[in-house]
Structure formats: structure tokens, C-alpha cells
Design a protein around this motif. Sequence first.
Motif, PDB file in Angstrom:
ATOM      1  N   GLU A 384       0.815  -1.208   0.000  1.00  0.00           N
ATOM      2  CA  GLU A 384       0.000   0.000   0.000  1.00  0.00           C
ATOM      3  C   GLU A 384       0.849   1.259   0.000  1.00  0.00           C
ATOM      4  N   LEU A 385       1.957   1.244   0.720  1.00  0.00           N
ATOM      5  CA  LEU A 385       2.857   2.399   0.727  1.00  0.00           C
ATOM      6  C   LEU A 385       3.407   2.671  -0.668  1.00  0.00           C
ATOM      7  N   LEU A 386       3.860   1.627  -1.330  1.00  0.00           N
ATOM      8  CA  LEU A 386       4.390   1.787  -2.688  1.00  0.00           C
ATOM      9  C   LEU A 386       3.313   2.282  -3.644  1.00  0.00           C
ATOM     10  N   SER A 387       2.133   1.692  -3.553  1.00  0.00           N
ATOM     11  CA  SER A 387       1.030   2.069  -4.435  1.00  0.00           C
ATOM     12  C   SER A 387       0.615   3.520  -4.219  1.00  0.00           C
ATOM     13  N   PHE A 388       0.483   3.913  -2.952  1.00  0.00           N
ATOM     14  CA  PHE A 388       0.031   5.265  -2.645  1.00  0.00           C
ATOM     15  C   PHE A 388       1.081   6.298  -3.011  1.00  0.00           C
ATOM     16  N   PHE A 389       2.339   5.994  -2.797  1.00  0.00           N
ATOM     17  CA  PHE A 389       3.438   6.881  -3.161  1.00  0.00           C
ATOM     18  C   PHE A 389       3.400   7.161  -4.671  1.00  0.00           C
ATOM     19  N   MET A 390       3.210   6.107  -5.451  1.00  0.00           N
ATOM     20  CA  MET A 390       3.161   6.252  -6.905  1.00  0.00           C
ATOM     21  C   MET A 390       1.937   7.055  -7.344  1.00  0.00           C
ATOM     22  N   LEU A 391       0.797   6.812  -6.689  1.00  0.00           N
ATOM     23  CA  LEU A 391      -0.419   7.531  -7.031  1.00  0.00           C
ATOM     24  C   LEU A 391      -0.289   9.018  -6.742  1.00  0.00           C
ATOM     25  N   LEU A 392       0.279   9.368  -5.602  1.00  0.00           N
ATOM     26  CA  LEU A 392       0.458  10.761  -5.222  1.00  0.00           C
ATOM     27  C   LEU A 392       1.355  11.480  -6.224  1.00  0.00           C
ATOM     28  N   ALA A 393       2.440  10.821  -6.635  1.00  0.00           N
ATOM     29  CA  ALA A 393       3.357  11.421  -7.603  1.00  0.00           C
ATOM     30  C   ALA A 393       2.682  11.627  -8.957  1.00  0.00           C
ATOM     31  N   LEU A 394       1.887  10.662  -9.379  1.00  0.00           N
ATOM     32  CA  LEU A 394       1.250  10.740 -10.684  1.00  0.00           C
ATOM     33  C   LEU A 394       0.191  11.837 -10.725  1.00  0.00           C
ATOM     34  N   TYR A 395      -0.612  11.973  -9.660  1.00  0.00           N
ATOM     35  CA  TYR A 395      -1.628  13.022  -9.637  1.00  0.00           C
ATOM     36  C   TYR A 395      -0.997  14.415  -9.594  1.00  0.00           C
ATOM     37  N   ALA A 396       0.117  14.550  -8.898  1.00  0.00           N
ATOM     38  CA  ALA A 396       0.831  15.834  -8.906  1.00  0.00           C
ATOM     39  C   ALA A 396       1.329  16.151 -10.317  1.00  0.00           C
ATOM     40  N   PHE A 397       1.775  15.135 -11.020  1.00  0.00           N
ATOM     41  CA  PHE A 397       2.218  15.287 -12.404  1.00  0.00           C
ATOM     42  C   PHE A 397       1.063  15.760 -13.293  1.00  0.00           C
ATOM     43  N   PHE A 398      -0.115  15.176 -13.111  1.00  0.00           N
ATOM     44  CA  PHE A 398      -1.291  15.590 -13.880  1.00  0.00           C
ATOM     45  C   PHE A 398      -1.652  17.050 -13.618  1.00  0.00           C
ATOM     46  N   CYS A 399      -1.615  17.454 -12.356  1.00  0.00           N
ATOM     47  CA  CYS A 399      -1.977  18.825 -12.004  1.00  0.00           C
ATOM     48  C   CYS A 399      -1.035  19.831 -12.656  1.00  0.00           C
ATOM     49  N   ARG A 400       0.226  19.493 -12.721  1.00  0.00           N
ATOM     50  CA  ARG A 400       1.182  20.425 -13.296  1.00  0.00           C
ATOM     51  C   ARG A 400       1.072  20.508 -14.814  1.00  0.00           C
ATOM     52  N   LEU A 401       0.612  19.469 -15.448  1.00  0.00           N
ATOM     53  CA  LEU A 401       0.472  19.496 -16.905  1.00  0.00           C
ATOM     54  C   LEU A 401      -0.818  20.173 -17.358  1.00  0.00           C
ATOM     55  N   SER A 402      -1.822  20.237 -16.496  1.00  0.00           N
ATOM     56  CA  SER A 402      -3.156  20.665 -16.915  1.00  0.00           C
ATOM     57  C   SER A 402      -3.261  22.182 -17.023  1.00  0.00           C
ATOM     58  N   ASP A 403      -3.928  22.638 -18.081  1.00  0.00           N
ATOM     59  CA  ASP A 403      -4.207  24.052 -18.294  1.00  0.00           C
ATOM     60  C   ASP A 403      -5.473  24.416 -17.524  1.00  0.00           C
ATOM     61  N   PRO A 404      -5.417  25.358 -16.563  1.00  0.00           N
ATOM     62  CA  PRO A 404      -6.604  25.701 -15.780  1.00  0.00           C
ATOM     63  C   PRO A 404      -7.778  26.193 -16.619  1.00  0.00           C
ATOM     64  N   CYS A 405      -7.511  26.783 -17.789  1.00  0.00           N
ATOM     65  CA  CYS A 405      -8.599  27.287 -18.637  1.00  0.00           C
ATOM     66  C   CYS A 405      -9.493  26.153 -19.129  1.00  0.00           C
ATOM     67  N   PHE A 406      -8.917  24.981 -19.325  1.00  0.00           N
ATOM     68  CA  PHE A 406      -9.669  23.812 -19.778  1.00  0.00           C
ATOM     69  C   PHE A 406      -9.381  22.649 -18.834  1.00  0.00           C
ATOM     70  N   GLY A 407      -9.453  22.968 -17.532  1.00  0.00           N
ATOM     71  CA  GLY A 407      -9.052  21.997 -16.519  1.00  0.00           C
ATOM     72  C   GLY A 407      -9.834  20.709 -16.571  1.00  0.00           C
ATOM     73  N   GLY A 408     -11.154  20.814 -16.818  1.00  0.00           N
ATOM     74  CA  GLY A 408     -11.965  19.605 -16.867  1.00  0.00           C
ATOM     75  C   GLY A 408     -11.510  18.668 -17.963  1.00  0.00           C
ATOM     76  N   THR A 409     -11.175  19.221 -19.126  1.00  0.00           N
ATOM     77  CA  THR A 409     -10.772  18.402 -20.265  1.00  0.00           C
ATOM     78  C   THR A 409      -9.417  17.741 -20.022  1.00  0.00           C
ATOM     79  N   TYR A 410      -8.435  18.533 -19.580  1.00  0.00           N
ATOM     80  CA  TYR A 410      -7.101  17.984 -19.356  1.00  0.00           C
ATOM     81  C   TYR A 410      -7.085  16.937 -18.244  1.00  0.00           C
TER      82      TYR A 410
END
Length: 504
Positions: A384-410
Motif C-alpha cells: 500500500e505504501l508503494l502504491s500510494f506513493f506512486m499515485l500521489l506522484a502521478l496526480y501531482a504530475f497531472f496537475c502540473r500538466l493541466s491548463d486551468p482554462c480547460f481543466g476539466g478536459t485535461y
Amino acid sequence: MDKSYKDEYDPEEVRVNKSTVTNTPNLKGDWLNFYLLLFLYILQGFPIGLSSTFPIILQSRKMVTYEEQALFSIVLWPYTMKVLFAPLVDSLYIKRIGRRKSWLLPIQFLIGTILIYTSKNIDNWLPETGKPNLRMIICVIFSINVLSAIQDVVVDAWSLTMMKKNNVGYGATCNSVGLPIGMFIASVGPILLVSEDINNKYFRVTPTTGGLMTLQSFMYLWGIIFVLITILIGIFKKEKCNSLELDHKRISVFQNYKLLWNILKKPEIKLLAIALLTARFGFSAMEAPSNLKLIDAGVSKDDIMIIVTGMYAMKFIMTTFLSKHISGPKCMDYYLTMTPIRLFWSITCMGLVYYTPSLINNNGDIKVPVYYYCLLALIFAVNELLSFFMLLALYAFFCRLSDPCFGGTYMALFNTLYFLGWLIPNTVVLQMIDFLTFSTCSNDIKNNCLTPDLKNVCAANGGSCGVYVDGYYITIFISIVVGSIWYFVFRNRLKNYQLIRMRV
């Protein structure tokens, strides 16, 4: 589409606001928004948790086969359609109510209403003995998840503009903490709170019949919570004016779908899509199937849920220490570092499942020793630690790539790809386990015990169906091989892709 719009919103430019990267996150003045967003993600995680608890209940009552478990997994498929909902969410709204509240309020109210309706009928659909009404259960949970998928798009998009620009990375923290809390409540609650044995052992001085609450009352309670929270948000939460959002410009549904199509045509997005769709196959066989195999071996579902409860508590503590570090510009590096470690841990999980029958079976009597619980908790905790660590990193990656103007789409696109990469292997491995498992009747070698009728025939003749090839272990081996190939193919490409994106 006019040239000025194209220049300003060209999907060929997936922008990362430099101030978001360089400014130090500071939640002063944003704490209320942080907690609201956290609570919305808790509500969002509830339907997902509810979808995961029913397979455990059905398996513990010996009501369904692995093939029927694979059929039940279709209740999660609405989450794969989020990317189709996103352009509608970004384009259609009532300005007076708010861009995100226009969707959030009716969606959550409908979820609450369906939960209340389900609570009135769940005892008939899921009796203590006899065949459950699997079709009706699937239809209701599927409907809730359709609404929850739309809610997911709305909340993900709102997370990009609800807080200040320098705090956008905390959206990943709210997601990674809130979703597990909601999933924990919905997955553990219907089992532990309803369990007579657990409540007599831990919560009562004098043993009595029944749990602290019934499955019916649990679902009714959460239906009321959904309705009340929706009313409170509608009355007290004021959404920012659309014109105050970053570079906001309202565009049509057609333009939003065209934007989505242009995003999908980008080479970088194609690479990311292939990686996300195949990333979790290496871990899929050790997740849900492992719990089901432990239950089949004789481990109580109540005991498993108690350990799962501890895992959730550990996740919440872990997030407090890691969120500031993982939300930086090199999120994908953390994910890639953990991948081979988690693949190796699959072998440990497989070993636990293999030796469980001999460890808990004492001359035909199921007696689980204390050291087994310690071993089970340790293996679960590391996974669970490994899984959650990876999930947290991936969601942070998504947030940084997403354009707030079209946040729902990205955000919907990235999350849909990731969820598809979890759901497809999850369904496939359950089918593979069933397909690759071979049994025979002890007194009739021609009877392969493939169907319930053949099993009944074997039992009626005084025999028993024994497994001589267990598809679970074959499936685990195939998954590890596929996961290893994925790692060596995508490791350097995703690192380079991350660097290129951050330079834009």
C-alpha cells in the motif's frame, strides 16, 4: 475558429505556468478552500469504495464465481468515459450559479437520492442466503458511478481554480487523501460496521446479535449526507466569477471536443496515453485477486478489513510528510523509481497466498495464528505504501500538466487514461484466473467442475472438486513479465518527456 483564439488557446502549447512552478506553496488564506476540496474528494471516493466492497461481500458468502466477479467489474467502466463528459462540463453551465456548481449540485443530489432508494431495497437484492439479484445491484452501482464520473470531472477542474495559483499542487494532495478516505468509508464500513463478530469483539461489553448498523441503514445515512452537503455548498459556497479565471474564454461544446481531439493528436500525449494504459498491468494480478484468494483460503473478510483500516490510517499520515516533496516539478521520477520495487513485491504477495492454506489450516480446522496476521499486515503495508506513493506522484504530475482554462478536459483525459489502465487489466486478470484454472472431480476425472452444475453433480456423487492448476499464479507471472517490459520501454522516454514538458 478565429485566429486570436487559436493563438491564445492553441492546444499545441500545453502550458505550465512558471509562477506555479517557482512560487512557494502557502495555504494561508486558502485553508477553507483546501478543506472543501478535500471533502468533495471524500464524497467522490465513496462510490468507488462501494463498488469494491460488494465483490468481497459476495465472495465471502460463496455466491458468485470469478467470471461473475469480472462481470461485476463493469460497474467501474463509467470512469473510463470521463473524457467524453469533460468538454460538456467545461462548456455548458449557468453563469449565475457558477461554472462548476452548475454540474456539482444536481449530480451530488442525484447520487444521494439513488443511495436512499438502494437502501430501501438492498436486503431483497442481497439476501443472507440464496442467489443475489446481481443484475439489479450492477445496474444501481453502475448508475451511481456514471454520476460520480461526471462529479469527478467537475471536482478535478474546480481544484485547478479554487485555490491560489501557487497552491495548485495541493489539489493532488486533496485528491490523494480525500479519495482514499471516501473509498475507506464505503469499502470498510459495510463490512466492519455490519459484522456481528467484529462489533461483539471490539465495541461491545455484552455480546448481542447484529452489527452496529445494517447495510440498509449505512447506505441510507450516506444518501442523506450527500443531499445535505449538496444543499450547504449550494447556499454558502460562492464560486469565483468565470472572468477571473486564468485567461478565461467561454467556448462551445464543439470547440471543446475539437480541442480534445487536437490534444490527443500530439505525439507527447500519444506516448503518455500508451504508457498510462499499460502501466498498471504489472500490478493488477496482486491487487483485488489476492484478497479474493485469501478469502477462499479461509481468512475472514472481517480480519482483512481490519488490516485495510490500518493501511488507510498509514496513508493519511504518509501524505502529511510527502505532499510538499512530491508536488515538485520532477513527480514522474518518483513514480518510475518505485515501479521495479513494487513489481518485485508482487512475488512476496504471491508467496503469501501460496502458503496461507498451510499456515492457517490445522487438521481441517481454520485457525489463524497471530504471527500470520503480523506477516499479512507487513506485506499489505509495504504494498500500500508503494502504491500510494506512486499515485500521489502521478496526480501531482497531472496537475502540473493541466491548463486551468480547460481543466476539466485535461484532468479528465489524464485520469481517464490512468483509470482505463487500471480497469482493463483488473477485468482481464479475473477472466485469466478463471480461464487458466483447471479442476477435476475426485471420483470422476471426466468432470472438470467448470460450471456450478458440474460441481453439484460431483458433490452429489460423494466427490469434491480439486484444483490441480491454479490460474492465479500463472497470471501473476505473466503480469510481472509485462510490467518489467513496460518499465524498460518507457523509463527513459517518460523522463525525457517530463523534462521537455517542464521546459515549455
